[in-house]
Design an enzyme around this catalytic site. Structure first.
Site, PDB file in Angstrom:
ATOM      1  N   LYS A 179      -1.877  20.988  -5.293  1.00 26.33           N
ATOM      2  CA  LYS A 179      -0.980  19.825  -5.390  1.00 26.33           C
ATOM      3  C   LYS A 179      -1.485  18.873  -6.473  1.00 26.33           C
ATOM      4  CE  LYS A 179       0.816  16.000  -2.548  1.00 26.33           C
ATOM      5  NZ  LYS A 179       0.057  14.818  -2.956  1.00 26.33           N
ATOM      6  N   SER A 205      -2.909  14.894   5.933  1.00 31.22           N
ATOM      7  CA  SER A 205      -3.870  14.454   4.909  1.00 31.22           C
ATOM      8  C   SER A 205      -5.301  14.553   5.434  1.00 31.22           C
ATOM      9  CB  SER A 205      -3.572  13.000   4.542  1.00 31.22           C
ATOM     10  OG  SER A 205      -4.661  12.416   3.868  1.00 31.22           O
ATOM     11  N   ARG A 252       0.995   7.315  -8.176  1.00 32.32           N
ATOM     12  CA  ARG A 252      -0.096   6.457  -7.698  1.00 32.32           C
ATOM     13  C   ARG A 252      -1.408   6.717  -8.434  1.00 32.32           C
ATOM     14  NH1 ARG A 252       1.345   4.435  -2.514  1.00 32.32           N
ATOM     15  NH2 ARG A 252      -0.648   4.620  -1.433  1.00 32.32           N
ATOM     16  N   TYR A 276       0.847  -1.204   0.000  1.00 30.39           N
ATOM     17  CA  TYR A 276       0.000   0.000   0.000  1.00 30.39           C
ATOM     18  C   TYR A 276       0.882   1.254   0.000  1.00 30.39           C
ATOM     19  CZ  TYR A 276      -2.404   3.934   2.184  1.00 30.39           C
ATOM     20  OH  TYR A 276      -2.849   5.193   2.473  1.00 30.39           O
ATOM     21  N   ASP A 331       7.381  17.349  -6.181  1.00 32.76           N
ATOM     22  CA  ASP A 331       7.033  16.222  -5.315  1.00 32.76           C
ATOM     23  C   ASP A 331       7.110  14.912  -6.085  1.00 32.76           C
ATOM     24  OD1 ASP A 331       5.278  15.003  -3.000  1.00 32.76           O
ATOM     25  OD2 ASP A 331       4.079  14.662  -4.800  1.00 32.76           O
ATOM     26  N   ARG A 338      -4.159   0.876  -8.436  1.00 36.83           N
ATOM     27  CA  ARG A 338      -2.937   0.381  -7.783  1.00 36.83           C
ATOM     28  C   ARG A 338      -3.019  -1.142  -7.768  1.00 36.83           C
ATOM     29  NH1 ARG A 338      -3.448   5.162  -3.601  1.00 36.83           N
ATOM     30  NH2 ARG A 338      -3.767   6.780  -5.170  1.00 36.83           N
ATOM     31  N   GLY A 368       7.034  11.864   0.399  1.00 37.18           N
ATOM     32  CA  GLY A 368       6.043  11.057   1.112  1.00 37.18           C
ATOM     33  C   GLY A 368       6.611   9.723   1.592  1.00 37.18           C
ATOM     34  N   ARG A 369       6.924   8.844   0.627  1.00 40.87           N
ATOM     35  CA  ARG A 369       7.365   7.497   1.036  1.00 40.87           C
ATOM     36  C   ARG A 369       8.603   7.501   1.934  1.00 40.87           C
ATOM     37  NH1 ARG A 369       5.887   6.961  -4.262  1.00 40.87           N
ATOM     38  NH2 ARG A 369       4.143   5.602  -4.797  1.00 40.87           N
ATOM     39  N   THR A 427      -5.556  18.913  -3.262  1.00 41.81           N
ATOM     40  CA  THR A 427      -5.000  17.891  -4.167  1.00 41.81           C
ATOM     41  C   THR A 427      -5.935  17.737  -5.359  1.00 41.81           C
ATOM     42  OG1 THR A 427      -3.877  16.772  -2.366  1.00 41.81           O
ATOM     43  CG2 THR A 427      -4.290  15.465  -4.336  1.00 41.81           C
ATOM     44  N   TYR A 485      -9.159  17.053  -0.009  1.00 39.51           N
ATOM     45  CA  TYR A 485      -9.625  16.440  -1.243  1.00 39.51           C
ATOM     46  C   TYR A 485     -10.983  17.043  -1.558  1.00 39.51           C
ATOM     47  CZ  TYR A 485      -6.269  12.529  -1.551  1.00 39.51           C
ATOM     48  OH  TYR A 485      -5.157  11.753  -1.716  1.00 39.51           O
ATOM     49  N   GLN A 535      -4.183  19.251   4.018  1.00 40.28           N
ATOM     50  CA  GLN A 535      -4.516  18.861   2.633  1.00 40.28           C
ATOM     51  C   GLN A 535      -5.996  18.504   2.543  1.00 40.28           C
ATOM     52  OE1 GLN A 535      -4.653  15.024   1.778  1.00 40.28           O
ATOM     53  NE2 GLN A 535      -5.715  15.693  -0.076  1.00 40.28           N
ATOM     54  N   GLY A 566       9.710  11.063  -5.839  1.00 41.45           N
ATOM     55  CA  GLY A 566      10.995  10.465  -6.187  1.00 41.45           C
ATOM     56  C   GLY A 566      12.183  11.009  -5.407  1.00 41.45           C
ATOM     57  N   HIS A 591       1.348  12.440  -7.564  1.00 44.92           N
ATOM     58  CA  HIS A 591       0.913  11.622  -6.433  1.00 44.92           C
ATOM     59  C   HIS A 591       1.877  10.435  -6.235  1.00 44.92           C
ATOM     60  CE1 HIS A 591      -3.037  11.707  -4.162  1.00 44.92           C
ATOM     61  NE2 HIS A 591      -2.506  10.625  -3.648  1.00 44.92           N
TER      62      HIS A 591
END
Ligand SMILES: Cc1cc2nc3c(=O)[nH]c(=O)nc-3n(C[C@H](O)[C@H](O)[C@H](O)COP(=O)(O)O)c2cc1C
Length: 388
Positions: A262, A116, A289, A34, A317, A174, A340-341, A165, A139, A137, A319, A286
């Site tokens: 974003k 988020s 994603r 995930y 944003d 995904r 993020g990750r 976003t 949505y 953030q 990588g 994203h």
């Protein structure tokens, strides 16, 4: 001699890639996927990272560099170095301390943290543990009253900026999650039980902490994650696919602090955003994603910077895995980056200390890289330092 298990786990970690490997071992496979996964063939996710690695520096030497200073400003406020922690939904799945741990680590590092909408700790709970810079953030929910109420709560809790976003009007496919039938929170079935038994520390931490919920919408009749739901069903039923520039105007009418968009992925949209008076844009797909086939965000920086000509701030944003990537993004024309990750790998590998580690590495990497390319301050970086 007692050895702290977290210390032992981190003893041989030297990079975000190492923390990713540790997180992969510690977390159940569905949870790791995930976090780590992306849309379809995951080409955009890979391209985000490749764009940084394929770009080399043009280092300058013999410049008497001393007192290298990575500090910067963003939205008119100082930050310890130009990184904003990206919003990630359902953070407590990586570690029960979740958003509280990330907010504390961000404050310690002198960086803004974006909470988020789909967070598992509420706007108010996160403010209680941090007096640092917090962004919220949003949505595009179909229920506009719900958005308005959340925005008012963010204002009351002194959040600095609103991040809308714009790349998630429907959910990206995904495929790792589809294959596993992954739901949030993970449904308890045979597969989860086996996975849980193989990852006892994660399972124990999850079972012994309070249940995970979409903390900002509890009791609002839009599903708060109390019963397992696939993220795609949730987003496709709750979010408004007709989102448009009019909604940006509407946001402006109910929020008088900075607005950040974003998910900008084209030069023309960046220009429209600048003309609409948006304070900053996040060039983002994203983390790959959403739309597989979207351009790597690093490649957008230079053309967008040239087209908007300083009318809005640019955040890149996707990588970013090292401080040298931040230096490359700034040299290309960005004001800051988001990631993020990396902090989720840190959280999954070692909880709050893992997040601290990632943020301290990024800063140290930046200082070392700037020293090696012959630059003392971030405002001295420009494209002459890159082979592009
Ligand atoms: C597990 C996970 C959850 C995410 N949830 C959100 C979210 O709730 N809202 C949002 O705007 N972006 C979300 N994102 C995207 C991130 O904000 C960011 O754009 C992306 O992670 C950047 O790529 P990176 O992971 O390579 O740094 C999420 C990303 C991940 C990995």
């Amino acid at each position: 001699m007692r050895i702290d298990p977290v210390e032992r786990r981190l003893a041989h970690a030297a990079s975000v890639a190492d923390l990713r490997r540790i997180a992969r071992r510690r977390l159940p496979a569905g949870v790791f996927d995930y976090i780590d996964g992306a849309a379809e063939d995951e080409r955009t996710a890979a391209a985000n990272q490749e764009a940084f690695t394929r770009t080399s520096f043009r280092p300058r030497v013999l410049r008497g560099v001393q007192n290298v200073d990575p500090t910067a400003t963003l939205l008119g406020q100082p930050l310890d170095y130009p990184l904003v922690l990206a919003p990630t939904g359902f953070t407590r799945i990586a570690d029960p301390a979740g958003e509280l741990a990330v907010a504390r680590a961000a404050e310690r590092a002198g960086l803004p943290y974006t909470l988020s909408t789909l967070s598992t700790r509420s706007i108010e709970e996160v403010r209680q543990v941090s007096s640092g810079r917090l962004w919220f953030q949003v949505y595009a929910w179909k229920d506009k009253d719900l958005i308005k109420e959340m925005i008012q709560r963010a204002a009351a809790s002194n959040y600095e900026a609103l991040v809308l976003t714009v790349d998630t009007v429907v959910h990206g496919r995904r495929e790792r999650d589809v294959r596993r039938g992954f739901s949030l929170p993970p449904a308890i079935g045979m597969k989860t039980l086996i996975d849980g038994a193989v990852h006892p520390s994660w399972t124990w931490a999850l079972l012994s902490s309070e249940p995970i919920r979409f903390a900002n919408v509890v009791g609002r009749g839009v599903g708060d994650g109390a019963t397992p739901v696939t993220l795609s069903d949730y987003i496709n039923s709750q979010f408004d696919p007709t989102l448009s520039w009019k909604d940006v105007e509407w946001l402006r009418s109910i929020w008088d602090r900075p607005i950040v968009l974003k998910g900008i992925q084209a030069v023309d949209d960046a220009v429209t955003a600048a003309e609409a008076g948006v304070d900053a844009i996040v060039l983002s797909n994203h983390g790959g994603r959403q739309l597989d086939g979207a351009p790597p965000t690093f490649d957008l920086i230079a053309p967008v910077a040239d087209a908007v000509g300083g009318r809005t701030e640019i955040i890149c944003d996707g990588g970013v895995r090292r401080g040298s990537h931040i230096v490359k993004a700034l040299a290309a024309g960005a004001h800051a980056v988001m990631a993020g990750r990396p902090y989720l790998y840190g959280l999954g590998a070692a909880g709050e200390r893992g997040v601290d580690l990632v943020l301290s590495w990024f800063r140290a990497d930046m200082v070392r890289t700037m020293t090696l390319i012959g630059v003392e301050r971030v405002d001295q970086l420009d494209r002459s330092f890159l082979q592009i």
